[in-house]
Design a protein around this motif. Structure first.
Motif: not given
Length: 900
Positions: A521-526, A540-543, A580-585, A591-597
């Motif tokens: 899948v393709a993911l985009t974020w801000s 990027i993490q998945s569950k 999916f969720r995204i974590i920035a470093t 940092g804290e993870p994003s809200m789940p997609s």
């Protein structure tokens, strides 16, 4: 006073009397006394009216009661056999009718409607109505709604019941919904879907409700609206009020309800106005008792209050001017002048003997206060406020003294720190030495509570004019604008600075899933906040729904740099639900993870994993049992998942295939009467879904089921042990496939199908049958069995159990101590005609509280037992016969006394 239909009641007449405020009517008559009654109460301050009460006179009993007070049930053939309600049958509590979705032969009978009323504890029956099912009752027909709820009006907080029932064959399924809105949280569906109840209904529950009935022949729908209304309730009501003469009055009186309540007013019990109440230039005539009345079609509410009009000359007795007023140099001061006066007085001020007028630095406010700005030493002195109205005048004096201004001499500076470090904000102030100085710190406009935040905030209290702030173990939430305020009771001064906190990035936002394929899948974020340190990479993490654990996902590119806002997640499982969720470093941490997609499902693909542990064999005669380990959900890869099982006799060329559509099953049994027993087969299994087939498993070799035994056990022997027990023995058969033996037994008066069964292993040659009936003829046979089934039974043996043991309990008639022995004697037990004859007696001698002891047998009615050396012993006596042991009698003995 009392009024009837707005006419005063003459309480001097003998037919009326009043005790306190209670009105008593002697010998009431409908023509003279029916109507609306109001109690009117007066004193020197005014008058108020009570709510209305209506007096009605009795009439003939109504033929019908309110529907809510009736309960309907239906009888079948006779009382009290009430028909059970289910998906097929429904009794409407609105009209009492009985509805049967489709009539069955079992519905034949005579029906009577049973109606009861809880309030009068009475019930009635209708005449019985015959129902005769027709021969074409098996005919199928579509759903047809016959019980249709109507538009319903309900009061706020009430419970609402809607009914919906449909005829149809098969019985239709009923579904409820609210048009374009979710169903109320308090809604409950009962009576197999025919009844919708909404408890404690609220305004938001109003709307269009729909009932849908459906079977495979067709569907039917019905809609109706539920309206929610309410009795009046106060939002704001009047209270006792005191106003100055000549002033204006706005008395808010607001009520809510549906329909919207109307507002009307009474003054001293008489109709006054409607709507809102505004009055200008109040006079003494406006004083009195006022009543605000709110009413709609559902009810009426009253609010009562007194309006007092006051007039007085000015007086400073209750609120004199402060004797000493302090003002800071260069600052501003307001000297209040608040005498009690009605009407409102005119104000003037003097300093010493000088009359003050409005100017650039001095202003007299409308409420009488005096304002002075840019205070200097020359402003010190005695100030007097004069108040005068048409009823008199008064004055009050205070002294103004100037103090040194409070100034921040060392202001806080901007600070830049990393998460976990400490930061210091300086703040030093000068002030008038005669006054106390305090420091207040705030962050982004909110005052810091040093007691609650003591883990992170600490203030310097050692130096009087130093308000330095220490921020310990700085976190991201501590960043912002800090303001130091130095203040005395006279004035204050403030200064601000910014604290910049550098730390790990904040969570990314706006995560979207696009271009969904089977394994990618393709993911985009801000970007989230970088917290003053550039973002270096993203993870990027998945569950899946299979686990609550978030795992790092494989991506393309494998390393996602900090300036990117899109990536592709690869190596996903086809036809699997993912979040999916995204974590920035950055260089300061993760940092804290994003809200789940939003949850998505990947596209399907053919399976690529074969089932494991393929094997089988055994089973019943003429069967081939094939087993495998079912694939877990993550390997299904698509919808309509199942298995293809292939098998053939060893050496044959052509494979036979069958389809197993249940993905949870790992077993298939093939039955074929022509299949030879214990024959070698080759088997293999593969998975399939709506996208295609997967690979076959490795080929396994198994054997078809063996034949059931054919030999009959020999030398079967049955021996009666008692009235409830017998033993059975036999010789083994020679077939080595036998896994055990089955013994069947049944009473001669029962059918063979009711036989009880006992199974034992192939190592046993005998078994005991228990819990038999006394003096009863039994049939017994024995057969061998293996995994393929049961062999033929042996010849049937008939045998009769013994008569039951004596039911009479021995009666112990004496227990005599003789030296070191006790002599226990009892009466002889006589067996009844259907009981076994007494052959002797069993005597158990045991310590009290234990089950084990010494057992004696005797043909006499007496026995000697030793005297217990320690504690109590129990002597149990029971008759013995060929049918078993009878009821027990017992006695307790000890070295000291005997207890029966």
């Amino acid at each position: 006073r009392w009024k009837l239909n707005n006419w005063d009641i003459d309480l001097t007449k003998d037919r009326y009397s009043m005790v306190g405020g209670r009105l008593v009517i002697n010998n009431p008559e409908k023509s003279r006394d029916a109507g609306k009654y109001v109690c009117v109460v007066s004193n020197i301050f005014g008058t108020v009216r009570s709510s209305e009460a209506t007096l009605n006179f009795g009439c003939k009993l109504l033929k019908y009661f309110p529907p809510d007070d009736l309960s309907y049930r239906w009888l079948l053939n006779e009382f009290p056999i009430f028909i059970a309600l289910d998906k097929r049958r429904f009794v409407s509590q609105t009209n009492g009718n009985l509805y049967i979705a489709n009539v069955e032969a079992s519905d034949k009978g005579n029906y009577s409607c049973f109606v009861s009323s809880p309030s009068i504890t009475k019930s009635v029956f209708s005449k019985f109505i015959p129902l005769i099912p027709q021969s074409d009752r098996a005919k199928v027909y579509p759903a047809d709604i016959k019980v249709k709820f109507k538009d319903t009006y309900a009061l706020l907080g009430q419970n609402v019941t809607l009914e919906c029932f449909a005829l149809g064959n098969p019985v239709p399924e009923l579904r409820w919904s609210k048009y374009l809105e979710p169903m109320p949280a308090t809604a409950e569906i009962s009576m197999s879907g025919a009844v919708l109840k909404i408890f404690n209904i609220q305004y938001e529950d109003e709307g269009l409700y729909e009932c849908e009935a459906e079977n495979y022949k067709g569907k039917d729908k019905h809609q109706a609206r539920v309206y929610v209304q309410a009795s009046p309730e106060w939002v704001e009501h009047i209270n006792d009020t005191e106003k100055d003469i000549g002033s204006d009055l706005y008395w808010p009186c607001v009520a809510t309800g549906k329909p919207i309540p109307t507002i009307r007013w009474l003054k001293n019990g008489a109709s006054f106005r409607k709507g809102e109440l505004r009055m200008q230039g109040l006079t003494f005539d406006d004083a009195g008792m006022y009543q605000c009345i709110a009413e709609n079609t559902h009810g009426i509410i009253y609010a009562n209050a007194e309006l007092k009009i006051v007039a007085s000359p000015p007086t400073f007795e209750l609120n004199p001017m402060k004797k000493k007023i302090l003002a800071a140099k260069g600052g501003r001061v307001i000297i209040e002048c608040k005498p009690k006066a009605a009407p409102k007085p005119k104000f003037s001020w003097s300093k010493g003997t000088e009359l003050l007028v409005n100017g650039s630095r001095i202003r007299i406010w409308d409420d009488g206060s005096l304002e002075i700005i840019n205070i200097t030493k020359l402003d010190e002195g005695r100030y007097t406020c004069f108040a005068e109205n048409n009823r008199g005048k008064a004055n009050s004096t205070g002294v103004l003294e100037m103090t040194e201004a409070t100034r921040i001499t060392l202001a806080p500076l901007n600070v830049d720190v990393t998460v976990g470090e400490n930061a210091t904000m300086q703040c030093i102030a000068s002030h008038d030495p005669t006054l106390d100085l305090t420091f207040i710190w705030s962050l982004n406009g909110f005052v810091i509570d040093f007691e609650k935040e003591h883990e992170h905030y600490e203030r310097n209290v050692m130096i009087k004019s130093n308000g330095e702030l220490l921020i310990k173990n700085v976190q991201l939430r501590h960043a912002g604008r800090y303001t130091c305020t130095a203040q005395t009771i006279v004035d204050n001064s403030s200064a601000s600075a910014d604290l910049v906190v550098r730390g790990p990035p904040g969570p990314p936002g706006g995560i979207r899933v696009e271009e969904i394929r089977d394994t990618a899948v393709a993911l985009t974020w801000s970007r989230g906040t970088d917290n003053h340190s550039p973002i270096s990479k993203y993870t990027i993490q998945s569950k899946t729904f299979l686990s609550e654990e978030w795992k790092d996902a494989k991506t393309d590119p494998s390393d996602i740099e900090g300036n990117m806002e899109s990536a592709t997640v690869i190596d996903l499982i086809p036809w699997m639900e993912y979040e999916f969720r995204i974590i920035a470093t950055n260089t300061l941490g993760t940092g804290e993870p994003s809200m789940p997609s939003q949850r998505i499902r990947t596209e399907g693909a053919p399976p690529n994993v074969a089932p494991s542990d393929v094997g089988g064999g055994g089973g019943s005669n003429r069967e081939l049992t094939i087993t495998w380990m079912p694939l877990s959900r993550e390997y299904h890869y698509g919808n309509n998942f199942g298995y293809i099982v292939a098998f053939k006799p060893f050496g044959d060329k052509e494979w036979r295939r069958v389809t197993v559509t249940n993905p949870e099953i790992g077993r298939y049994v093939h039955k074929d009467e022509s299949m030879p027993p214990s024959t070698q087969y080759q088997v293999k299994v593969k998975a399939f879904n709506n996208k295609g087939d997967g690979p076959f498993s490795l080929t396994a070799v198994i054997y078809s089921a063996q034949d059931a035994p054919t030999e009959i056990p020999t030398d079967v022997s049955v021996k009666v042990l008692s009235s409830s027990e017998m033993s059975v023995s036999w010789h083994h058969v020679t077939d080595k496939s036998v896994e055990g033996y089955q013994i069947r037994y049944w009473a001669a008066h029962d059918k063979e199908a009711a036989a009880q069964r006992v199974q034992v292993s192939n190592q046993e040659y005998s078994t005991k049958l228990e819990n038999l009936k006394p003096n009863t003829r039994y049939h017994v046979d024995v057969s061998a069995f293996n995994s393929a089934g049961y062999g033929p039974p042996s010849r049937t043996i008939d045998i009769i159990t013994r008569k039951a043991p004596p039911s009479q309990r021995p009666r112990i008639i004496s227990s005599v101590r003789s030296g070191s022995r006790y002599i226990i004697t009892w009466d002889h037990v006589k067996a009844m005609s259907n009981e076994s004859a007494v052959e002797g007696y069993k005597v158990l001698y045991r310590p009290d509280g234990q089950h084990e002891g010494k057992l004696f047998s005797t043909g006499k009615h007496t026995i000697e037992v030793p005297v217990p050396s320690d504690g109590e012993y129990v002597v149990e006596v029971r008759a013995h016969s060929e049918g078993g042991d009878g009821e027990v009698a017992q006695i307790k003995i000890s070295g000291e006394q005997i207890t029966s």
